[in-house]
Design a protein around this motif. Structure first.
Motif, PDB file in Angstrom:
ATOM      1  N   SER A 243       1.004  -1.069  -0.036  1.00 49.17           N
ATOM      2  CA  SER A 243       0.088   0.028   0.026  1.00 49.17           C
ATOM      3  C   SER A 243       0.842   1.171  -0.043  1.00 49.17           C
ATOM      4  N   GLN A 245       1.548   4.948   1.650  1.00 48.10           N
ATOM      5  CA  GLN A 245       1.185   5.712   2.866  1.00 48.10           C
ATOM      6  C   GLN A 245       2.322   6.721   2.908  1.00 48.10           C
ATOM      7  N   ASP A 246       1.782   7.858   3.166  1.00 53.05           N
ATOM      8  CA  ASP A 246       2.465   9.113   3.429  1.00 53.05           C
ATOM      9  C   ASP A 246       3.503   9.314   2.284  1.00 53.05           C
TER      10      ASP A 246
END
Length: 423
Positions: A243, A245-246
């Motif tokens: 995934s 993220q940030d």
């Protein structure tokens, strides 16, 4: 009429002179038992109850063997075993075997028992020890991927919906998934798993029994699944997923109990590393492989990270609780390192070689690595060189069929090598 007995001072009647005397009878008449008769009297017969006890113990032992192998003694497995022996017999023209059925990806080549197996862009082929084609079946997949376990093989169309399960004698199953296939896995007991795209989720895992009955479904709501592997009994599954993220990439590893429902939490998380493959071993340990590092899981599910320290992963494999990595300091470097780790993340073996390491294979206590046109074999436990063999400058992959023989995939043929003792 009378005759005189020679050496006698008296005459006997003819009928008396011809009488044959039995020594045993003579002895008995004299009240003395002859030696032979005495031995016969001393010989004792084995009591009947001893034979009965032996039979009972043999039946009990057979019962124990049947009980512990009850999963392998189904009518289907016995039938497949007989068919495999019949189909697998025969003499071929010997190795090398010329490849004329299309292009073969390295990931679709290996050893299946004592045979070599590969999937081209059009055929599944299995060759016995004499290079006889014991299996040659066409498929219609644009991006085939091969997985083998036990006496079965799974072929699925990556990015498509088609898949089929093969045995030596015939195609066991040919199906289409409901959505595009992202990855697949096969268990030794014949169960199989498919990761597919899913509506309203990032992907879903479906696990089926050997009888094609759905036994488990899991929908991923936070991560995109990238690989799956099953333990031998198909009671647990390892799944890698990714995934964003940030603004960065995050990979996770799930260890799923296939008897439990509900949401599961990842057992490991790794930043800036794309985990794309996984192995589940018979002892309950496992591994997840990424482009920048790996995650090793012990039998209790505890995770240990292995960072490549900026090196490039050129090849990898996993078997019997061990995961092997071929690492290169940079792309196309004429040197590399072979590292083997246990499920607890401990280094079991490592060696540096002056060659581009293209492929690695494990069998028992032996690891074989292909590089520089040679196959080199090492003892994992002792960390010593065992054997070496010329593989050819066009060789692409190696697969051990035992600790002293290997199959090699070359550009246009399959070769079989006997690994001679190292000098």
């Amino acid at each position: 009429m009378r005759r005189k007995k020679r050496g006698s001072h008296f005459d006997l009647p003819e009928d008396e002179a011809d009488i044959q005397v039995n020594p045993d009878q003579a002895g008995e008449a004299a009240g003395v038992s002859p030696p032979g008769n005495s031995r016969r009297k001393k010989k004792k017969r084995i009591p009947g109850w001893v034979y009965r006890v032996i039979v009972i113990l043999a039946v009990a032992a057979l019962g124990v063997v049947v009980w512990f192998n009850r999963d392998n003694l189904t009518l289907e497995k016995i039938s497949l075993w007989i068919q495999e022996k019949v189909v697998g017999s025969g003499i071929g023209d010997g190795y090398p075997y010329a490849i004329d059925n299309g292009e073969i990806a390295v990931k679709n080549f290996g050893a299946w028992g004592q045979d070599s197996v590969f999937v081209s862009d059009s055929y599944l082929t299995v060759l016995n020890a004499t290079a006889k084609e014991v299996v040659s079946r066409q498929h219609s997949f644009g991006s085939p991927v091969l997985k083998t376990a036990g006496d079965k093989a799974l072929i699925y169309n990556l990015g498509g919906t088609g898949y089929q399960i093969e045995a030596y004698a015939s195609t066991v199953r040919k199906e289409s998934a409901e959505a595009k296939i992202l990855a697949g896995a096969l268990a030794a007991n014949g169960s199989y798993a498919l990761l597919t795209e899913g509506e309203g989720c990032y992907g879903q895992l479906m696990v089926y029994t050997a009888q094609n009955e759905e036994k488990f479904l899991y929908r991923f709501s936070k991560y995109y699944p990238t690989s799956v592997s099953l333990n031998a009994a198909a009671t647990e599954a390892l799944v890698t997923a990714v995934s964003a993220q940030d603004g960065g990439l995050v990979s996770v590893v799930y260890k799923l109990d296939l008897s439990q429902e509900g949401e599961a939490q990842p057992v490991a998380e790794y930043s800036e590393n794309l985990l794309f493959d996984s192995f589940f071993y018979a002892d309950g340990s496992g591994a997840a492989v990424g482009d920048a590092g790996a995650v090793l899981l012990d039998t209790a599910g505890k995770a240990e990270k292995f960072d490549y320290q900026g090196a490039e992963l050129t090849s990898y494999t996993g078997k019997d609780g061990l995961t092997a990595f071929c690492l290169s300091p940079y792309e196309n470097a004429a040197s590399g390192e072979l590292v083997i780790l246990s499920g607890s993340g401990q280094k079991a073996f490592s060696v540096e070689l002056q060659a581009v390491l293209k492929s690695v294979s494990i069998f028992g206590n032996t690891v074989a690595v292909l590089g520089g046109g040679e196959v080199r074999a090492y003892s994992i436990a002792e960390g010593t060189a065992l054997s070496t063999a010329e593989a050819g400058s066009d060789s692409r992959a190696v697969a051990l069929l035992d600790e002293s023989n290997a199959y090699v995939l070359a550009m246009s043929e399959i070769r079989r090598l006997e690994l001679a003792a190292a000098e």
